[in-house]
Motif scaffolding. Sequence first.
Motif, mmCIF file in Angstrom:
data_model
loop_
_atom_site.group_PDB
_atom_site.id
_atom_site.type_symbol
_atom_site.label_atom_id
_atom_site.label_comp_id
_atom_site.label_asym_id
_atom_site.label_seq_id
_atom_site.Cartn_x
_atom_site.Cartn_y
_atom_site.Cartn_z
ATOM 1 N N VAL A 193 13.048 1.735 -2.429
ATOM 2 C CA VAL A 193 12.739 2.935 -1.661
ATOM 3 C C VAL A 193 11.598 2.620 -0.692
ATOM 4 C CG1 VAL A 193 12.016 5.350 -1.783
ATOM 5 C CG2 VAL A 193 13.413 4.368 -3.614
ATOM 6 N N ARG A 194 11.744 3.069 0.544
ATOM 7 C CA ARG A 194 10.679 2.898 1.529
ATOM 8 C C ARG A 194 9.703 4.062 1.405
ATOM 9 N NH1 ARG A 194 14.929 1.870 5.190
ATOM 10 N NH2 ARG A 194 14.234 3.495 6.616
ATOM 11 N N VAL A 195 8.469 3.738 1.081
ATOM 12 C CA VAL A 195 7.462 4.773 0.849
ATOM 13 C C VAL A 195 7.146 5.522 2.136
ATOM 14 C CG1 VAL A 195 5.059 5.154 0.163
ATOM 15 C CG2 VAL A 195 6.507 3.554 -1.140
ATOM 16 N N ASP A 196 7.002 4.786 3.223
ATOM 17 C CA ASP A 196 6.700 5.415 4.507
ATOM 18 C C ASP A 196 7.893 6.248 4.959
ATOM 19 O OD1 ASP A 196 5.350 6.063 6.824
ATOM 20 O OD2 ASP A 196 6.074 4.305 7.911
ATOM 21 N N GLY A 197 7.654 7.512 5.207
ATOM 22 C CA GLY A 197 8.732 8.387 5.651
ATOM 23 C C GLY A 197 9.626 8.881 4.540
ATOM 24 N N GLY A 199 4.900 -3.914 -3.302
ATOM 25 C CA GLY A 199 5.404 -2.689 -3.901
ATOM 26 C C GLY A 199 5.252 -2.641 -5.401
ATOM 27 N N LEU A 200 5.826 -1.591 -5.971
ATOM 28 C CA LEU A 200 5.892 -1.413 -7.413
ATOM 29 C C LEU A 200 7.344 -1.600 -7.849
ATOM 30 C CD1 LEU A 200 3.652 1.774 -7.859
ATOM 31 C CD2 LEU A 200 2.994 -0.628 -8.127
ATOM 32 N N ARG A 212 2.244 6.750 -6.111
ATOM 33 C CA ARG A 212 1.300 5.702 -6.520
ATOM 34 C C ARG A 212 1.312 4.550 -5.512
ATOM 35 N NH1 ARG A 212 -0.699 5.920 -11.759
ATOM 36 N NH2 ARG A 212 0.085 7.748 -12.869
ATOM 37 N N ALA A 213 2.513 4.148 -5.124
ATOM 38 C CA ALA A 213 2.626 3.069 -4.141
ATOM 39 C C ALA A 213 1.956 3.471 -2.832
ATOM 40 C CB ALA A 213 4.094 2.720 -3.915
ATOM 41 N N ARG A 214 2.126 4.721 -2.430
ATOM 42 C CA ARG A 214 1.506 5.192 -1.189
ATOM 43 C C ARG A 214 -0.022 5.080 -1.281
ATOM 44 N NH1 ARG A 214 4.000 8.473 2.101
ATOM 45 N NH2 ARG A 214 5.253 9.385 0.419
ATOM 46 N N PRO A 229 4.349 -0.709 0.467
ATOM 47 C CA PRO A 229 5.441 -0.093 1.230
ATOM 48 C C PRO A 229 6.709 0.223 0.445
ATOM 49 C CG PRO A 229 5.304 -2.432 1.736
ATOM 50 C CD PRO A 229 4.124 -2.117 0.860
ATOM 51 N N TYR A 230 6.901 -0.364 -0.763
ATOM 52 C CA TYR A 230 8.198 -0.202 -1.435
ATOM 53 C C TYR A 230 8.041 0.141 -2.918
ATOM 54 C CZ TYR A 230 9.686 -2.882 2.674
ATOM 55 O OH TYR A 230 9.885 -3.320 3.964
ATOM 56 N N VAL A 231 9.070 0.815 -3.433
ATOM 57 C CA VAL A 231 9.272 0.963 -4.876
ATOM 58 C C VAL A 231 10.643 0.398 -5.193
ATOM 59 C CG1 VAL A 231 9.556 2.564 -6.806
ATOM 60 C CG2 VAL A 231 7.772 2.980 -5.091
ATOM 61 N N TYR A 232 10.680 -0.653 -6.001
ATOM 62 C CA TYR A 232 11.926 -1.321 -6.361
ATOM 63 C C TYR A 232 12.538 -0.632 -7.579
ATOM 64 C CZ TYR A 232 10.664 -5.158 -3.207
ATOM 65 O OH TYR A 232 10.343 -5.912 -2.096
#
Length: 257
Positions: free
Chosen positions: A74-78, A178-179, A206-208, A213-216
């Motif tokens: 998942v892309r955290v930004d946006g 990322g996480l 949390r990642a933000r 930038p990412y959550v895997y």
Amino acid sequence: MTRHPTDTPQFYLTAPAPCPYLDGRQERKVFTHLVGARAQMLNDVLTQGGFRRSQNIAYRPACEDCRACVSVRVRVDGFQWRKGLRRIWKRNEDLIGAQQAAAPSSAQYDLFRRYLDARHANGGMADMTVLDYAMMIEDTHVDTMVVEYRRRGPDSFLNGEGSGPLLAVALTDVLSDGLSMVYSFFDPDAQARSLGTFLILDHIERARMMGLPYVYLGYWVEGSPKMDYKARFRPQDHLTADGWRDADAARAGDPET
């Protein structure tokens, strides 16, 4: 005692076994050991290349005639806070996740057993003992953490910890970008909370806050009901033969994305 080389990873291929996601198919995996001083760097590189971690093993599907397993991040930004996701977030605003070192506890194992018995009684992890659970949590050479979720208490704003019974747990690797959610479980009696979705939303936040930038999320398999929930979190990237690509653009066949 078996010794594994730590400088140059060696990869191995498993024998065929029944696929846990698609009936009538066989799966094979390629895997290597994550040990030694370079384990963290290797875990970063392999996760970005579509591998997943289980204890000190990194693996990915290597099926000869099937490419159904797609790595998702998942892309955290946006990130798109759709109405249904906002409702779940608000429904659980009385919870707080306490981030701590990867160490097992009896409370975790009790919740883990209740979760397995209610949701995965016939799964591959159903017979895990307390020792097996402890190994799953603490047998690691990489930067990983446990997040325990409880209801907010009067001192939560001071110590960042909740109070009362344990409601959910997430085992999560911290990567350079990322996480990576390795495994999570939650109270099976709290269905109205949609805790599985909430844990992913919490990791996105949390990642933000960590500037990542990412959550895997591991693998998504089209046509597998077990994996449908992962499609809710957008924007997301899928790993293709040409690298990570926006999932919507990949479906549309956009060569420029």
